[in-house]
Design an enzyme around this catalytic site. Structure first.
Site, mmCIF file in Angstrom:
data_model
loop_
_atom_site.group_PDB
_atom_site.id
_atom_site.type_symbol
_atom_site.label_atom_id
_atom_site.label_comp_id
_atom_site.label_asym_id
_atom_site.label_seq_id
_atom_site.Cartn_x
_atom_site.Cartn_y
_atom_site.Cartn_z
ATOM 1 N N CYS A 44 -41.342 -40.462 -3.460
ATOM 2 C CA CYS A 44 -40.836 -39.285 -4.180
ATOM 3 C C CYS A 44 -40.792 -39.580 -5.681
ATOM 4 C CB CYS A 44 -39.489 -38.854 -3.601
ATOM 5 S SG CYS A 44 -39.040 -37.166 -4.041
ATOM 6 N N HIS A 69 -41.096 -37.588 1.651
ATOM 7 C CA HIS A 69 -40.231 -38.654 2.155
ATOM 8 C C HIS A 69 -40.714 -39.087 3.535
ATOM 9 C CE1 HIS A 69 -36.946 -38.674 -0.809
ATOM 10 N NE2 HIS A 69 -37.386 -37.459 -1.065
ATOM 11 N N GLU A 89 -39.638 -41.288 5.445
ATOM 12 C CA GLU A 89 -38.515 -41.570 6.343
ATOM 13 C C GLU A 89 -37.871 -40.292 6.871
ATOM 14 O OE1 GLU A 89 -38.510 -41.626 3.109
ATOM 15 O OE2 GLU A 89 -36.519 -41.267 2.252
#
Lengths: 207, 252
Positions: A80, A181, A183
């Site tokens: 990011c 992102h 994750e």
């Protein structure tokens, strides 16, 4: 071990837990020795570009990052804002210099549409790459108001579409950036993060 | 192309999910983390945890719930309810939430939205608006304190104000439709989503899959939130997404 750089910006816990679920060791740290000894490094980041550079500078991390990338070729993944910091500079709240590891600039989305670009969007891989081994194109979770325009199209590995073509993944040697992102991006994100972690430890094993 | 998002909402009190949940295959139907993981697996795009604890201890418990949720989820989530200042937000975000949602506190001190956006970034600041239609004024008004107190703000004015101050997203709940299961308030959702240039989450009134189709095809809402119809399995996430795809709505 993968070092997750802690410089007071960003959601470090989620990415660390994602690595744990994949069985990789990690350390959340701002200690340059630990960063230097890691197999790979993750540079996360949420917030403003200028603040982030300032926080890195305060902790003496700018030189450390440049050194491990340039001299050692250690794998590094910016996530990011962490990806945006890899570039030459950004127009976010005035001009700020970045790490300048990849030439290019960070600009704001401009137009009569919703900003931030927020939500799940489709990744399109631009070229085959070891990072994509065993990974299929899929959806990833984006949330950003600024986007990266690399000077060299060859640094772009994947894109998405949001009223224009948006850089989603960049890569140059062992240096990577993901605008979304991983994750928080379900199966596709998990696999991409896992590939990065594997690239780090492959290198670690060879040593 | 960006996809429309489906967001289940979990009401959490003192660390437990409230609003009876009838998941037979959950070991502990009251565990917000287990339920959240199930929704993640089912294809939910995002989650909202609404903390309805009244006590200080309940709030502290919520931070622990957030931490555990962040450890298992692979989708983003928002935490709202009782967040009153920057310190509350910091605790929740540091525990791993992706966004915080503020409602009453934002109306009491609108500069909180600005301060929060500049400290944490607009992308993680959601302003939640509870709207009720006033037939005599022919307009929607903003309510606070869980819908108990009317304010002087018209919904569109407040939504615009919140965005100008840095809100990155608007969670728009129709109090008229909430709990009635006869559809989202399309007029309200259209009015706000046509005007503001941040994503609007429609909330209140979902009862069938068709209600989601309508809110996505007849308004510019980017996301739709629902609670009990998902919890009671009246609508399954996979089914809903298949239906939306068939109707030409772009979903993940």
């Amino acid at each position: 071990m993968i070092a997750i750089i802690d410089y007071g910006m960003g959601n470090l816990y989620s990415v660390s837990q994602a690595l744990t679920r994949m069985g990789y060791e990690w350390k959340i740290t701002s200690d340059s020795e630990i960063i230097r000894s890691a197999d790979g490094v993750i540079l996360p980041g949420v917030g403003a570009f200028g603040d982030a550079m300032l926080e890195l500078k305060k902790r003496g991390l700018i030189e450390v990052i440049k050194e491990i990338v340039h001299r050692e070729g250690k794998p590094l993944l910016g996530i990011c804002l962490g990806m945006q910091l890899l570039f030459t500079g950004s127009d976010e709240h005035g001009y700020h210099q970045g790490l300048n590891l990849i030439p290019g600039h960070v600009v704001r989305f401009e137009g009569d549409y919703n900003i931030p670009h927020m939500g799940w969007n489709e990744l399109r891989f631009d070229r085959p790459h070891p990072l994509f081994q065993g990974v299929e194109e899929g959806y990833a979770y984006f949330v950003h108001s600024f986007h990266v325009i690399p000077d060299n199209p060859s640094d772009i590995l994947a894109v998405t579409d949001y009223h224009q073509t948006v850089t989603a993944i960049v890569g140059r040697n062992q240096l990577f950036g993901m605008q979304f992102h991983p994750e928080k991006s379900g199966e596709t994100g998990r696999k991409l993060l896992e590939r990065f972690a594997a690239l780090c430890t492959d290198r670690g094993n060879r040593r | 192309m960006i996809t429309k998002r489906i967001i289940p909402c979990l009401d959490v009190k003192d660390g437990r999910v409230v609003k009876g949940v009838s998941f037979v295959d959950l070991r502990d139907a009251g565990d917000p983390v287990e339920l959240a993981a199930l929704y993640d697996e089912a294809g939910a795009d995002e989650l909202v945890f609404l903390d309805i604890s009244a006590s200080h201890e309940g709030r502290k418990t919520m931070v622990e719930v957030v931490r555990q949720a962040a450890g298992v989820l692979s989708i983003p989530f928002t935490v709202g309810g009782g967040i009153g200042d920057l310190e509350d937000m910091f605790q929740i975000l540091r525990a791993g939430a992706d966004k915080v949602s503020i409602n009453t506190a934002a109306l009491q001190q609108p500069e909180l939205v600005e301060n929060a956006a500049s400290r944490f970034g607009s992308q993680c600041i959601v302003v939640a608006i509870d709207a009720l239609y006033d037939p005599s004024e022919k307009d929607w008004y903003v309510y606070t304190h869980g819908g108990r107190r009317r304010t002087e703000w018209k919904v569109l004015d407040w939504a615009q104000q919140a965005v100008d101050r840095g809100a990155g997203e608007i969670l728009l709940t129709s109090m008229d439709q909430d709990g009635r299961k006869n559809g989202y308030d399309l007029a309200l959702t259209r009015t706000v989503s046509d005007r503001v240039r941040v994503p609007v989450i429609a909330s209140g009134g979902a009862g069938t899959k068709d209600h989601f189709v309508k809110v996505f095809t007849q308004t510019r809402a980017e996301a739709a939130l629902a609670a009990s119809i998902f919890h009671y399995r009246e609508v399954g996430i996979e089914d809903l997404k298949a239906e939306l795809k068939q109707k030409g709505v772009h979903v993940r």
